[in-house]
Design an enzyme around this catalytic site. Sequence first.
Site, PDB file in Angstrom:
ATOM      1  N   SER A 119     -21.560  10.541 -16.429  1.00 48.49           N
ATOM      2  CA  SER A 119     -22.103  10.730 -15.088  1.00 48.49           C
ATOM      3  C   SER A 119     -21.409   9.841 -14.075  1.00 48.49           C
ATOM      4  CB  SER A 119     -23.609  10.493 -15.068  1.00 48.49           C
ATOM      5  OG  SER A 119     -23.973   9.490 -15.941  1.00 48.49           O
ATOM      6  N   HIS A 140     -19.381  17.848 -16.205  1.00 48.48           N
ATOM      7  CA  HIS A 140     -20.649  17.138 -15.999  1.00 48.48           C
ATOM      8  C   HIS A 140     -21.799  18.107 -15.749  1.00 48.48           C
ATOM      9  CE1 HIS A 140     -23.212  14.150 -13.550  1.00 48.48           C
ATOM     10  NE2 HIS A 140     -23.440  14.014 -14.832  1.00 48.48           N
ATOM     11  N   GLU A 152     -20.051  19.992 -12.651  1.00 50.47           N
ATOM     12  CA  GLU A 152     -18.958  19.346 -11.934  1.00 50.47           C
ATOM     13  C   GLU A 152     -17.766  19.296 -12.888  1.00 50.47           C
ATOM     14  OE1 GLU A 152     -21.049  16.240  -8.812  1.00 50.47           O
ATOM     15  OE2 GLU A 152     -21.022  15.679 -10.910  1.00 50.47           O
ATOM     16  N   ASN A 190     -24.092  12.500  -8.254  1.00 51.13           N
ATOM     17  CA  ASN A 190     -24.656  11.167  -8.485  1.00 51.13           C
ATOM     18  C   ASN A 190     -24.312  10.194  -7.367  1.00 51.13           C
ATOM     19  OD1 ASN A 190     -25.988  11.843 -10.782  1.00 51.13           O
ATOM     20  ND2 ASN A 190     -24.356  11.191 -12.176  1.00 51.13           N
TER      21      ASN A 190
HETATM   22  N1  CAA Z   1     -35.390  22.247 -21.054  1.00 56.58           N
HETATM   23  C1  CAA Z   1     -35.241  23.581 -20.977  1.00 56.58           C
HETATM   24  N2  CAA Z   1     -35.842  24.341 -20.026  1.00 56.58           N
HETATM   25  C2  CAA Z   1     -36.632  23.716 -19.141  1.00 56.58           C
HETATM   26  C3  CAA Z   1     -36.847  22.333 -19.162  1.00 56.58           C
HETATM   27  C4  CAA Z   1     -36.177  21.591 -20.173  1.00 56.58           C
HETATM   28  N3  CAA Z   1     -36.306  20.258 -20.249  1.00 56.58           N
HETATM   29  N4  CAA Z   1     -37.681  22.008 -18.137  1.00 56.58           N
HETATM   30  C5  CAA Z   1     -37.980  23.144 -17.497  1.00 56.58           C
HETATM   31  N5  CAA Z   1     -37.349  24.174 -18.098  1.00 56.58           N
HETATM   32  C6  CAA Z   1     -37.350  25.564 -17.672  1.00 56.58           C
HETATM   33  C7  CAA Z   1     -38.668  26.236 -17.838  1.00 56.58           C
HETATM   34  O1  CAA Z   1     -38.783  26.824 -19.121  1.00 56.58           O
HETATM   35  C8  CAA Z   1     -38.607  27.278 -16.755  1.00 56.58           C
HETATM   36  O2  CAA Z   1     -37.815  28.351 -17.200  1.00 56.58           O
HETATM   37  P1  CAA Z   1     -38.055  29.850 -16.700  1.00 56.58           P
HETATM   38  O3  CAA Z   1     -37.884  29.840 -15.208  1.00 56.58           O
HETATM   39  O4  CAA Z   1     -36.984  30.635 -17.415  1.00 56.58           O
HETATM   40  O5  CAA Z   1     -39.445  30.190 -17.121  1.00 56.58           O
HETATM   41  C9  CAA Z   1     -37.831  26.623 -15.621  1.00 56.58           C
HETATM   42  O6  CAA Z   1     -37.102  25.571 -16.239  1.00 56.58           O
HETATM   43  C10 CAA Z   1     -38.735  26.057 -14.555  1.00 56.58           C
HETATM   44  O7  CAA Z   1     -39.607  25.143 -15.201  1.00 56.58           O
HETATM   45  P2  CAA Z   1     -41.123  24.915 -14.793  1.00 56.58           P
HETATM   46  O8  CAA Z   1     -41.645  26.109 -14.049  1.00 56.58           O
HETATM   47  O9  CAA Z   1     -41.873  24.430 -15.973  1.00 56.58           O
HETATM   48  O10 CAA Z   1     -41.038  23.645 -13.898  1.00 56.58           O
HETATM   49  P3  CAA Z   1     -40.580  23.473 -12.434  1.00 56.58           P
HETATM   50  O11 CAA Z   1     -40.650  24.705 -11.614  1.00 56.58           O
HETATM   51  O12 CAA Z   1     -41.337  22.288 -12.045  1.00 56.58           O
HETATM   52  O13 CAA Z   1     -39.026  23.128 -12.563  1.00 56.58           O
HETATM   53  C11 CAA Z   1     -37.200  21.666 -12.880  1.00 56.58           C
HETATM   54  C12 CAA Z   1     -38.570  22.103 -13.377  1.00 56.58           C
HETATM   55  C13 CAA Z   1     -36.233  22.838 -13.050  1.00 56.58           C
HETATM   56  C14 CAA Z   1     -36.770  20.504 -13.736  1.00 56.58           C
HETATM   57  C15 CAA Z   1     -37.303  21.296 -11.338  1.00 56.58           C
HETATM   58  O14 CAA Z   1     -38.321  20.369 -11.161  1.00 56.58           O
HETATM   59  C16 CAA Z   1     -36.024  20.725 -10.791  1.00 56.58           C
HETATM   60  O15 CAA Z   1     -35.112  21.450 -10.394  1.00 56.58           O
HETATM   61  N6  CAA Z   1     -35.951  19.366 -10.727  1.00 56.58           N
HETATM   62  C17 CAA Z   1     -34.763  18.642 -10.264  1.00 56.58           C
HETATM   63  C18 CAA Z   1     -33.993  18.188 -11.477  1.00 56.58           C
HETATM   64  C19 CAA Z   1     -32.734  17.462 -11.116  1.00 56.58           C
HETATM   65  O16 CAA Z   1     -32.526  16.988 -10.003  1.00 56.58           O
HETATM   66  N7  CAA Z   1     -31.829  17.332 -12.103  1.00 56.58           N
HETATM   67  C20 CAA Z   1     -30.588  16.607 -11.908  1.00 56.58           C
HETATM   68  C21 CAA Z   1     -30.774  15.166 -12.216  1.00 56.58           C
HETATM   69  S1  CAA Z   1     -29.262  14.264 -12.036  1.00 56.58           S
HETATM   70  C22 CAA Z   1     -28.439  14.525 -13.494  1.00 56.58           C
HETATM   71  O17 CAA Z   1     -28.910  15.100 -14.410  1.00 56.58           O
HETATM   72  C23 CAA Z   1     -27.061  13.990 -13.535  1.00 56.58           C
HETATM   73  C24 CAA Z   1     -26.898  12.668 -14.117  1.00 56.58           C
HETATM   74  O18 CAA Z   1     -25.798  12.397 -14.567  1.00 56.58           O
HETATM   75  C25 CAA Z   1     -27.901  11.628 -14.043  1.00 56.58           C
END
Ligand code: CAA
Length: 470
Positions: A119, A140, A152, A190
Amino acid sequence: MAFELVGVVGLGTMGAGIAEVFARAGIRVTGVEADEQALARGRDHLDRSTGRALQKGKLTPAERAEILGRVTLTTSRAGLRDADLVIEAVPERMDVKVALFTELDGLCKPSTVLATNTSSLSVTALAAATARPDRVVGMHFFNPAPVMGLVEVVGTVVTAPGLVSEIADLAVRLGKTPVTVGDRAGFVVNRLLLPYLNHAVTLLDQGVAGRDDIDNAMKLGVGLPMGPFELLDLIGLDTACEIMGVLFEESRSDRHVPSPLLRSYVDAGLLGRKSGRGFHGGPADGQPEKAAARTVRVVGLPELADRLAAAGFKDSDDPDVILVAGGADPGSPKTVRVQLTGQVAQLATSVLTAQEAVLGARDLLKIAGYTPVPCRDRAGLVIDALLFAHLNDAVGMYESGYAAIGDIDAAMRLGCGYPAGPFELLESAGLATVRDGLRALYAERRSPSLAPAPLLDHLVTAGLTRFPRP
Ligand code: CAA
């Protein structure tokens, strides 16, 4: 290249998610972990994630079996010898990754592409540790990998011509949108996301507002899918702290200094979801104190006044609480300054404000149908302070020539689920509003990174309301 067999080394949350993404796209995967226990955790991740899709009817039992059937899990790296691509998702330590890349370089066939899911660490340094620096890239993914639509793709000064676009094509085959970038700490997402999350921790540490209030403000006021503390818990506080450290090493910017409170959580072993507790997941707070405001005066907020009148509150000359619009003089211990953003009501309290008035204002705003966010009366309160500084970083990134506006917007929408990219958010907030908000933040904090980016300032001065796009 065909990319028919892909290796994934490290099957933690990210590695297991990446393995699933490839298997779902019909590609055979060899997943490697250090020992049987870690392998079992990886298998569990895959089972749970595909099980969730099965339960929701997104996969049939036969499709799920096919996906899992494409993944071979092993503790032996020998299975990677014939892979077309190997992605590592091992812990974010340069020494660990260099040792792994050196081993993979000796083991894999000459055409194998070695990719890192790092990351923030230098892809160039990893490439240089191998005898095939031209076949090393960054790939990424974002957490949760099966869900977030961005990859990315990171090329270095020594990457073979054409390889970055082959990897970008592969990302498309995986159903993701690639954004190709150069090797700079934090890449696009990030480098923008982490300083914003760190800023939220600083506001918490300074007592500007509470954890849940900040989370609510950013979710309900800006439309982000998760609040900063929820997202920090998802990413892992140790990972967040490491990324901040790497950003600071490269930039020496005051905006990239890891918050001492973030460090304290990491030192205490409270790492977020992976350890069961981070900013969230601790003992529940006590019941919020109750206040009984019976009478109120509302100044300059007609809709709020109407809602409170409809709920039976009479305007009074000697009220328990005085709610005033932003900018009006806070004036007395009973006065709370209210700023409405969508359904969020930020309640700014000064050193004069009585606790009774804060509690009364909070209850009144709830009754009126808003989500109250009590906070100290600081420039930008919570929402503008966090958002405008974040958007300013995006302008600075574009201005530095690192990434195009469209790529930055797409990266934040697809990588972090933003409802709109930073430039789209900036234009809908109004360039002049954001520039003026930043000036106020800078005047209060005197932090160089809060000064409006020169390009933003110039566009406002020129009377423009949009960023120039090709
Ligand atoms: N694994 C697999 N699938 C998952 C999951 C997981 N951990 N969490 C949620 N899902 C799936 C669900 O099954 C659902 O799928 P469908 O649409 O096919 O039914 C979908 O994601 C939406 O989930 P929910 O309805 O349960 O939950 P939500 O609407 O609250 O969405 C989220 C969850 C997609 C995580 C949303 O909150 C989101 O987009 N959050 C932002 C996450 C983010 O910013 N990630 C990047 C972080 S930075 C990074 O990762 C880089 C790094 O290097 C640090």
